[in-house]
Design an enzyme around this catalytic site. Structure first.
Site, PDB file in Angstrom:
ATOM      1  N   GLU A  45       0.833  -1.206   0.000  1.00  0.00           N
ATOM      2  CA  GLU A  45       0.000   0.000   0.000  1.00  0.00           C
ATOM      3  C   GLU A  45       0.869   1.258   0.000  1.00  0.00           C
ATOM      4  O   GLU A  45       1.878   1.352   0.721  1.00  0.00           O
ATOM      5  CB  GLU A  45      -0.889  -0.023   1.247  1.00  0.00           C
ATOM      6  CG  GLU A  45      -1.747   1.202   1.456  1.00  0.00           C
ATOM      7  CD  GLU A  45      -2.547   1.146   2.747  1.00  0.00           C
ATOM      8  OE1 GLU A  45      -3.441   1.992   2.930  1.00  0.00           O
ATOM      9  OE2 GLU A  45      -2.278   0.247   3.574  1.00  0.00           O
ATOM     10  N   LYS A 113      -9.153   2.719  -2.295  1.00  0.00           N
ATOM     11  CA  LYS A 113      -9.439   2.113  -0.991  1.00  0.00           C
ATOM     12  C   LYS A 113     -10.768   2.628  -0.457  1.00  0.00           C
ATOM     13  O   LYS A 113     -11.028   3.833  -0.453  1.00  0.00           O
ATOM     14  CB  LYS A 113      -8.308   2.451  -0.025  1.00  0.00           C
ATOM     15  CG  LYS A 113      -8.389   1.806   1.349  1.00  0.00           C
ATOM     16  CD  LYS A 113      -7.141   2.164   2.164  1.00  0.00           C
ATOM     17  CE  LYS A 113      -7.120   1.514   3.529  1.00  0.00           C
ATOM     18  NZ  LYS A 113      -5.870   1.839   4.282  1.00  0.00           N
ATOM     19  N   CYS A 149      -5.618  -3.001   2.363  1.00  0.00           N
ATOM     20  CA  CYS A 149      -5.466  -3.039   3.823  1.00  0.00           C
ATOM     21  C   CYS A 149      -6.785  -3.076   4.590  1.00  0.00           C
ATOM     22  O   CYS A 149      -7.377  -4.117   4.759  1.00  0.00           O
ATOM     23  CB  CYS A 149      -4.575  -1.892   4.286  1.00  0.00           C
ATOM     24  SG  CYS A 149      -3.690  -2.251   5.837  1.00  0.00           S
ATOM     25  N   GLY A 290      24.140   6.802  27.027  1.00  0.00           N
ATOM     26  CA  GLY A 290      24.643   6.618  28.373  1.00  0.00           C
ATOM     27  C   GLY A 290      24.456   5.178  28.810  1.00  0.00           C
ATOM     28  O   GLY A 290      23.376   4.601  28.621  1.00  0.00           O
ATOM     29  N   ILE A 295      19.480  -1.975  33.824  1.00  0.00           N
ATOM     30  CA  ILE A 295      18.959  -2.887  32.813  1.00  0.00           C
ATOM     31  C   ILE A 295      18.421  -2.178  31.578  1.00  0.00           C
ATOM     32  O   ILE A 295      18.533  -2.690  30.452  1.00  0.00           O
ATOM     33  CB  ILE A 295      17.881  -3.816  33.426  1.00  0.00           C
ATOM     34  CG1 ILE A 295      17.564  -4.960  32.453  1.00  0.00           C
ATOM     35  CG2 ILE A 295      16.632  -3.030  33.819  1.00  0.00           C
ATOM     36  CD1 ILE A 295      16.778  -6.077  33.053  1.00  0.00           C
ATOM     37  N   THR A 397      16.980   5.897  26.772  1.00  0.00           N
ATOM     38  CA  THR A 397      16.790   4.531  27.261  1.00  0.00           C
ATOM     39  C   THR A 397      15.597   4.317  28.183  1.00  0.00           C
ATOM     40  O   THR A 397      15.435   3.231  28.734  1.00  0.00           O
ATOM     41  CB  THR A 397      18.061   4.072  28.009  1.00  0.00           C
ATOM     42  OG1 THR A 397      18.275   4.917  29.142  1.00  0.00           O
ATOM     43  CG2 THR A 397      19.283   4.119  27.107  1.00  0.00           C
TER      44      THR A 397
END
EC number: 6.3.5.1
Length: 543
Positions: A45, A113, A149, A290, A295, A397
């Site tokens: 698409e 569409k 779609c 950094g 974790i 992060t």
């Protein structure tokens, strides 16, 4: 007995690069003909513009550029192959989401569409007029019903194509990924095929575009709704489908299919794809980030290396008084494991310089989160300086749990150009870290086992100010993705104090999230285009 070879072109376009996407389409058709003997090639698409083109559709030159692209395709595409490709088009004063049919240098017809999604990340009614008619086109004895779609998610366009005499349904897609979406999508296609007793071919896009990622998984199901062919998820490529005409019907032969994968593997691939395409399509040389010994940064580093290669990733440990020795050791060990560039730069003198400069303004006050946040902001300044000097994008992060409740510092650990974990809950961060380590050593085990801490104060742990993450995430899923009220969440079995603490934090920190970098969307409802709450409002949580 007749046969027909259809090739699903699962490709990764660049939004706005109409000439480049056109070249990719021409080359894909050439390769499909040469390697697979393709009679038909189906592309995704809006492939010529990339998806979603958003307000580029309002640019005055858009239609002119697309006309040039279609003219070039007509001139350059190899002969004796029918090509069905998606693009927008301005026709009779309206803009349509189109699938064009090209054969032997001539554009035969276009399908518009009909079902325009306008929920979550989709905003197609802003741009397009819905179509109203089916398109069934014959090629080499097969009557092909073309859909785009969302038409498959609605029943009426599928029924229209069937009623118009289609023998094979072809759907062009730009269907973005979220967790569990591939299985839901395939189940829907199988049901639609059974509904009208026709084989269905689904061709999906691949790759990342801003916060969206497209997982591919292009597939063909039989008229009985049985999976016959499936392209790999998360891989660009061409996948042939062989059709044979038997007893007056076209049936897809059994071909290559894909084994089920663990949910962690699927999610990890989405994050890698999002980071890789964002960095590469924006033409950054690499990333700097950094590395705290915690974790979140550890998982982010592993994702970055898997996306870009170790030589394009640079990690910075920026310790202060409260940074534990094991954090320093674990960060250094992970940098060694993954082979990335690694520097240690203490922020002690930087923080002290700020404190000295602010001493007069802070006179008569006691230390509080202001001084904690200052540490984080000094780290942000360092990372942005390296970014500017070396041309490396800062990869931030923070995970979704933290971003939800505002457990992050504006202009500090929120600094960056992209965030791999923006839509990943903390409980999933742990699951992904363990899964990644099972593939090859990437994260020191002690990082996974330690209690999480921002290390901005002595002995600080996340649970000092938040519920345990398994409780926090369960509340967040219900509130953010389920739109449940606080009282409904309490009725589901959660402590009243925990629920009201969490929902108030979520509501209060909308202003922070609006200033956060973009990141990969992988849940049903991310913090981005599909969750739009006012910053300034007087709403009170409750019913």
């Amino acid at each position: 007995m007749q046969d027909l070879t259809l090739v699903m072109a699962q490709l990764d376009p660049l939004v706005g690069d109409i000439p480049g996407n056109t070249d990719s389409a021409i080359e894909a058709v050439r390769e499909a003909r040469l390697e697979h003997g393709a009679d038909i090639v189906v592309l995704p698409e809006l492939f010529l513009t990339g998806y979603p083109p958003e307000d580029l559709l309002f640019r005055p030159s858009m239609e002119t550029r697309l006309r040039h692209a279609r003219t070039r395709m007509a001139e350059k595409v190899v002969r004796d192959v029918m090509v069905i490709v998606g693009y927008p088009g301005r026709r009779e004063g309206h803009t349509w989401n189109l699938a064009g049919v090209l054969y032997n240098g001539e554009w035969l017809d276009e399908y518009a569409k009909q079902a325009l999604p306008n929920y979550l990340v989709f905003d197609e009614r802003r741009y397009f007029t819905p179509g109203s008619r089916p398109l069934v086109i014959e090629h080499k004895g097969a009557r092909l019903g073309i859909l785009i779609c969302e038409d498959i998610w609605a029943e009426e366009p599928v029924k229209q194509a069937s009623d118009a005499g289609a023998e094979i349904l072809l759907t062009l897609n730009a269907s973005p990924y979220h967790q569990d979406k591939p299985a839901e999508r395939l189940a829907l296609f199988e049901q639609r095929a059974r509904d009208v007793r026709l084989p269905l071919v689904y061709v999906n896009m691949i790759g990342g575009q801003d916060e969206l990622v497209f997982d591919g998984g292009s597939a063909c199901v039989s008229r009985e709704g049985e999976l016959r062919v499936q392209a790999p998820h998360w891989e660009v490529g061409l996948m042939p489908v062989q059709f044979v005409r038997e007893n007056g019907r076209w049936e897809p032969r059994l071909g290559e299919t894909q084994p089920e994968v663990e949910p962690e593997e699927d999610l990890y691939a989405a994050l890698v794809t999002g980071v890789r395409d964002y960095v590469n399509k924006c033409r950054f040389q690499g990333v700097v980030m950094g590395l705290s010994g915690g974790i979140d940064s550890a998982l982010s580093l592993a994702i970055a290396v898997d996306a870009l290669g170790a030589d394009r990733v640079h990690a910075m440990m920026m310790p202060y008084h409260y940074t534990a020795d094991i954090s320093k050791d674990d960060a250094a060990e992970q940098a060694r494991l993954l082979g990335v560039g690694y520097d240690v730069l203490s922020i002690e003198t930087v923080v002290e310089a700020f404190n000295e400069s602010l001493a007069k303004s802070f006179a008569g006050t006691l230390p509080d989160t202001t001084e904690e946040n200052l540490q984080s902001r000094c780290r942000g300044v360092v990372l942005m300086a390296i970014s500017n000097k070396k041309g490396l994008m800062v990869l931030t992060t923070g995970n979704k749990s933290e971003m939800a409740v505002g457990y992050a510092t504006l202009y500090g650990d929120m600094v960056g150009g992209y965030n791999a974990l923006k839509d990943v809950y903390k409980t999933w961060v742990y699951r992904l870290a363990r899964w990644r380590n099972a593939q090859s050593p990437a994260i020191p085990e002690r990082v996974i086992d330690r209690p999480p801490s921002a290390e901005l104060a002595p002995g600080q742990e996340d649970i000092d100010s938040l519920p345990h993450y398994d409780v926090l995430d369960a509340i967040l899923v219900r509130y953010i993705e389920g739109d449940m009220s606080a009282e409904a969440i309490i009725e589901a079995g959660f402590e009243r104090d925990d629920v009201y603490q969490v929902v108030k934090l979520v509501d209060r920190n909308e202003y922070k999230r609006r200033q956060a970098p973009v990141g990969v969307r992988v849940t049903r409802r991310g913090f981005g285009r599909d969750r739009r709450y006012p910053i300034v409002n007087g709403w009170q949580p409750g019913e």
